[in-house]
Scaffold this motif. Structure first.
Motif, PDB file in Angstrom:
ATOM      1  N   GLU A   1      55.131  40.125  49.345  1.00 45.65           N
ATOM      2  CA  GLU A   1      55.215  40.121  47.892  1.00 45.65           C
ATOM      3  C   GLU A   1      54.637  41.392  47.304  1.00 45.65           C
ATOM      4  OE1 GLU A   1      56.767  37.997  46.116  1.00 45.65           O
ATOM      5  OE2 GLU A   1      57.204  36.506  47.665  1.00 45.65           O
ATOM      6  N   ALA A   2      53.574  41.945  47.905  1.00 48.29           N
ATOM      7  CA  ALA A   2      52.976  43.191  47.400  1.00 48.29           C
ATOM      8  C   ALA A   2      53.939  44.363  47.548  1.00 48.29           C
ATOM      9  CB  ALA A   2      51.669  43.461  48.152  1.00 48.29           C
ATOM     10  N   VAL A   3      54.611  44.470  48.694  1.00 49.44           N
ATOM     11  CA  VAL A   3      55.547  45.591  48.908  1.00 49.44           C
ATOM     12  C   VAL A   3      56.765  45.453  47.987  1.00 49.44           C
ATOM     13  CG1 VAL A   3      57.007  46.755  50.602  1.00 49.44           C
ATOM     14  CG2 VAL A   3      54.760  45.865  51.294  1.00 49.44           C
ATOM     15  N   VAL A   4      57.282  44.242  47.835  1.00 47.58           N
ATOM     16  CA  VAL A   4      58.428  44.032  46.942  1.00 47.58           C
ATOM     17  C   VAL A   4      58.047  44.343  45.496  1.00 47.58           C
ATOM     18  CG1 VAL A   4      60.012  42.296  46.024  1.00 47.58           C
ATOM     19  CG2 VAL A   4      59.527  42.370  48.469  1.00 47.58           C
ATOM     20  N   MET A   5      56.831  43.988  45.116  1.00 49.81           N
ATOM     21  CA  MET A   5      56.365  44.288  43.755  1.00 49.81           C
ATOM     22  C   MET A   5      56.262  45.788  43.539  1.00 49.81           C
ATOM     23  SD  MET A   5      53.182  42.418  41.835  1.00 49.81           S
ATOM     24  CE  MET A   5      53.842  40.814  42.319  1.00 49.81           C
ATOM     25  N   VAL A   6      55.901  46.540  44.588  1.00 48.44           N
ATOM     26  CA  VAL A   6      55.857  48.009  44.484  1.00 48.44           C
ATOM     27  C   VAL A   6      57.260  48.573  44.306  1.00 48.44           C
ATOM     28  CG1 VAL A   6      55.388  50.118  45.796  1.00 48.44           C
ATOM     29  CG2 VAL A   6      53.690  48.280  45.734  1.00 48.44           C
ATOM     30  N   LEU A   7      58.222  48.024  45.062  1.00 44.77           N
ATOM     31  CA  LEU A   7      59.591  48.529  44.965  1.00 44.77           C
ATOM     32  C   LEU A   7      60.199  48.254  43.586  1.00 44.77           C
ATOM     33  CD1 LEU A   7      60.993  47.478  48.476  1.00 44.77           C
ATOM     34  CD2 LEU A   7      60.110  49.703  47.782  1.00 44.77           C
ATOM     35  N   GLU A   8      59.797  47.146  42.970  1.00 47.57           N
ATOM     36  CA  GLU A   8      60.367  46.785  41.673  1.00 47.57           C
ATOM     37  C   GLU A   8      59.598  47.378  40.492  1.00 47.57           C
ATOM     38  OE1 GLU A   8      60.384  42.569  41.692  1.00 47.57           O
ATOM     39  OE2 GLU A   8      62.094  42.389  43.082  1.00 47.57           O
ATOM     40  N   SER A   9      58.507  48.052  40.749  1.00 47.34           N
ATOM     41  CA  SER A   9      57.688  48.616  39.673  1.00 47.34           C
ATOM     42  C   SER A   9      58.151  50.037  39.339  1.00 47.34           C
ATOM     43  CB  SER A   9      56.224  48.637  40.085  1.00 47.34           C
ATOM     44  OG  SER A   9      56.037  49.484  41.214  1.00 47.34           O
ATOM     45  N   ASN A  10      57.646  50.514  38.220  1.00 48.04           N
ATOM     46  CA  ASN A  10      57.942  51.882  37.782  1.00 48.04           C
ATOM     47  C   ASN A  10      56.655  52.694  37.771  1.00 48.04           C
ATOM     48  OD1 ASN A  10      60.668  51.236  37.288  1.00 48.04           O
ATOM     49  ND2 ASN A  10      60.144  50.415  35.257  1.00 48.04           N
TER      50      ASN A  10
ATOM     51  N   LEU B   1      48.573  38.732  42.662  1.00 50.00           N
ATOM     52  CA  LEU B   1      48.915  40.158  42.633  1.00 50.00           C
ATOM     53  C   LEU B   1      49.103  40.665  41.197  1.00 50.00           C
ATOM     54  CD1 LEU B   1      51.413  40.229  45.643  1.00 50.00           C
ATOM     55  CD2 LEU B   1      49.085  41.115  45.609  1.00 50.00           C
ATOM     56  N   LYS B   2      49.702  39.857  40.339  1.00 52.60           N
ATOM     57  CA  LYS B   2      49.897  40.286  38.955  1.00 52.60           C
ATOM     58  C   LYS B   2      48.571  40.418  38.219  1.00 52.60           C
ATOM     59  CE  LYS B   2      54.528  38.286  38.498  1.00 52.60           C
ATOM     60  NZ  LYS B   2      55.363  37.245  37.838  1.00 52.60           N
ATOM     61  N   GLU B   3      47.656  39.482  38.463  1.00 50.30           N
ATOM     62  CA  GLU B   3      46.338  39.591  37.840  1.00 50.30           C
ATOM     63  C   GLU B   3      45.589  40.815  38.362  1.00 50.30           C
ATOM     64  OE1 GLU B   3      44.331  35.967  38.582  1.00 50.30           O
ATOM     65  OE2 GLU B   3      45.445  34.815  37.077  1.00 50.30           O
ATOM     66  N   TYR B   4      45.777  41.150  39.624  1.00 49.98           N
ATOM     67  CA  TYR B   4      45.118  42.344  40.165  1.00 49.98           C
ATOM     68  C   TYR B   4      45.661  43.614  39.517  1.00 49.98           C
ATOM     69  CZ  TYR B   4      44.322  46.228  43.327  1.00 49.98           C
ATOM     70  OH  TYR B   4      44.015  47.476  43.839  1.00 49.98           O
TER      71      TYR B   4
ATOM     72  N   LYS C   1      53.849  31.044  44.721  1.00 47.15           N
ATOM     73  CA  LYS C   1      53.590  31.207  43.290  1.00 47.15           C
ATOM     74  C   LYS C   1      52.154  31.663  43.054  1.00 47.15           C
ATOM     75  CE  LYS C   1      53.802  28.651  38.931  1.00 47.15           C
ATOM     76  NZ  LYS C   1      54.102  27.332  38.306  1.00 47.15           N
ATOM     77  N   GLU C   2      51.207  31.091  43.777  1.00 49.25           N
ATOM     78  CA  GLU C   2      49.815  31.479  43.624  1.00 49.25           C
ATOM     79  C   GLU C   2      49.589  32.920  44.072  1.00 49.25           C
ATOM     80  OE1 GLU C   2      47.241  29.890  42.302  1.00 49.25           O
ATOM     81  OE2 GLU C   2      48.525  28.228  41.704  1.00 49.25           O
ATOM     82  N   MET C   3      50.238  33.345  45.146  1.00 49.64           N
ATOM     83  CA  MET C   3      50.087  34.736  45.602  1.00 49.64           C
ATOM     84  C   MET C   3      50.684  35.719  44.616  1.00 49.64           C
ATOM     85  SD  MET C   3      50.704  34.451  49.729  1.00 49.64           S
ATOM     86  CE  MET C   3      49.511  33.626  50.761  1.00 49.64           C
ATOM     87  N   ASN C   4      51.826  35.387  44.024  1.00 49.26           N
ATOM     88  CA  ASN C   4      52.405  36.256  42.983  1.00 49.26           C
ATOM     89  C   ASN C   4      51.476  36.382  41.791  1.00 49.26           C
ATOM     90  OD1 ASN C   4      54.929  37.348  43.819  1.00 49.26           O
ATOM     91  ND2 ASN C   4      55.818  35.303  43.727  1.00 49.26           N
ATOM     92  N   LEU C   5      50.883  35.266  41.397  1.00 43.69           N
ATOM     93  CA  LEU C   5      49.952  35.290  40.275  1.00 43.69           C
ATOM     94  C   LEU C   5      48.717  36.110  40.613  1.00 43.69           C
ATOM     95  CD1 LEU C   5      49.272  34.217  37.458  1.00 43.69           C
ATOM     96  CD2 LEU C   5      48.252  32.210  38.557  1.00 43.69           C
TER      97      LEU C   5
END
Length: 442
Positions: free
Chosen positions: A342-351, A311-314, A305-309
């Motif tokens: 989490e960073a790679v998955v966030m890239v795949l789910e982004s637009n 990356l989102k703040e970044y 949860k802390e790592m997701n937060l």
């Protein structure tokens, strides 16, 4: 000599001259002569002593009736010093070979260990106890430092309690807490969290609240020296005090004792920090995380949860240094592959391409600073490769985005060529003309 004795001597002498004596008679005659000589000597000595005493008494002019003027009587039990009432010495209860007066009751004598006749076996059960000498200040610091450093590695408060029981800290017991806090100020946030837990567990068992208050009093006085190595020492000490009060390791009246009595600016800053934290809403709940999240002692879900937060703040702020600081504060280098995943998955789910470029820049910065090792980077990407078929169900263009992101990371030297080549690609079905019968070209 009497006439009979003379006749015997003359007869013996005549027999000796004539040589008619046997050896037995000769030995008997010699013994008889020696005994006669002793009798004569004894008589002559007793006569001379009585004469000298009588002469000395007349010359001195003493009273013949006084004890000193009398001739001593053998076995006389009366005093010869001329004093006393004339009673026997010791009331008749003394003397050699005498046990005492009749009816006397003797008390039980206490045994003396130094007595040569002392026998430890006959004295009953012997209890052996180990005496541990009290540690002085120098020995205390040398002994406590390794214990605290090892505790930072294993985090077991019970083991520290067992080690403290074997030590004789004496009146220096409070210094254990001050040394532990001083060492944690120079360490990581996880060390400070472990120290707060240790102080909370020791109170009531090995330390008392008064010992804890005395320890923090000492640290407040040493702040001018501590700030040379740790500039943030006043703020950290304030957090320690607030956390200790919340954990009931310090009495609630600790801060009240210093109101209007502090001259040191650093000590005042520490106490103000503690007062602010305690006055916040839900202070007792929020102070559990006063040192943040740190170390592998935290649950995995909490770290994710802390790592997701992070990356989102970044993605919102774009501050690479702040993201790097947050990742270091987590203190889980063995779990950095989760950040890559989490960073790679966030890239795949982004637009759009913005997230791709920003994440590539972030991973590149972590790679150059050595915050993320090659093993953690490869493991994070490999996890995404293995789960790509499942991600494809939710993100139809996952393969295309993945290929472009992997190529960009390879160009920026974030990943190796081998990792790029192992990236899975979705096979495309290509058909030929209708004349070929609609067969699929291999």
């Amino acid at each position: 000599c009497q006439p009979a004795e003379l006749d015997e001597d003359e007869a013996a002498l005549e027999a000796e001259v004539n040589g008619n004596w046997t050896p037995q008679e000769k030995a008997l005659h010699e013994a008889r002569l020696k005994a006669k000589a002793k009798r004569r000597l004894r008589k002559s000595s007793s006569r001379s002593e009585s004469l000298s005493e009588s002469l000395s008494g007349e010359l001195a002019g003493g009273d013949p009736h006084s004890p000193k003027g009398k001739v001593p009587v053998p076995n006389d039990r009366k005093s010869r010093a001329g004093k006393g009432r004339g009673l026997p010495k010791k009331g008749g209860a003394g003397g050699k070979g005498v046990w005492g007066a009749a009816g006397m009751v003797y008390e039980v004598e206490e045994l003396d260990v130094k007595d040569p006749n002392y026998d430890a076996i006959e004295q009953g059960d012997t209890v052996y106890a180990t005496v541990v000498p009290e540690l002085d200040e120098k020995e205390l610091e040398k002994t406590v430092n390794p214990i605290v450093q090892e505790y930072f590695e294993h985090g077991d408060t019970k083991e520290v309690q067992m080690l403290l029981k074997d030590l004789n800290l004496g009146h220096h017991k409070y210094e254990f807490s001050s040394l532990a806090v001083s060492l944690s100020l120079e360490g990581k946030a996880s060390h400070r969290e472990l120290t707060s837990r240790l102080l909370s567990d020791l109170v009531g068992k090995e330390l008392s609240e008064s010992d804890m208050a005395r320890a923090f009093d000492k640290i407040l006085k040493e702040l001018p020296d501590l700030i040379l190595d740790t500039p943030e020492a006043p703020q950290m000490l304030g957090q320690f005090i607030a956390r200790a009060i919340a954990d009931h390791a310090l009495p609630m009246s600790f801060l009240d004792r210093y109101k209007g009595k502090v001259d040191c600016d650093y000590a005042r800053a520490a106490l103000d920090r503690a007062a602010v934290l305690l006055s916040m809403k839900r202070e007792m709940v929020r102070l559990d995380n006063v040192w943040g999240v740190g170390g592998g002692l935290r649950p995995v879900k909490h770290l994710v949860k802390e790592m997701n937060l992070l990356l989102k703040e970044y993605l919102v702020s774009g501050e690479v240094k702040e993201a790097e600081r947050c990742l270091r504060d987590l203190e889980v280098p063995h779990f950095h592959h989760e950040l890559v995943y989490e960073a790679v998955v966030m890239v795949l789910e982004s637009n759009g391409d913005t997230a791709i470029k920003m994440m590539c820049q972030l991973l590149k910065s972590f790679w150059k600073t050595g915050l993320i090792t090659v093993d953690q980077m490869n493991r994070g990407f490999q996890r995404v490769y293995d789960e790509l078929p499942e991600i494809y169900l939710d993100v139809p263009h996952a393969h295309t985005i993945m290929e472009s992101f992997v190529d960009l990371c390879y160009q920026e030297s974030v990943i190796t060529k081998l990792l790029r080549d192992t990236c899975p690609s979705r096979g495309r079905k290509r058909f030929v003309s209708e004349g070929d019968g609609g067969l699929i070209k291999n």
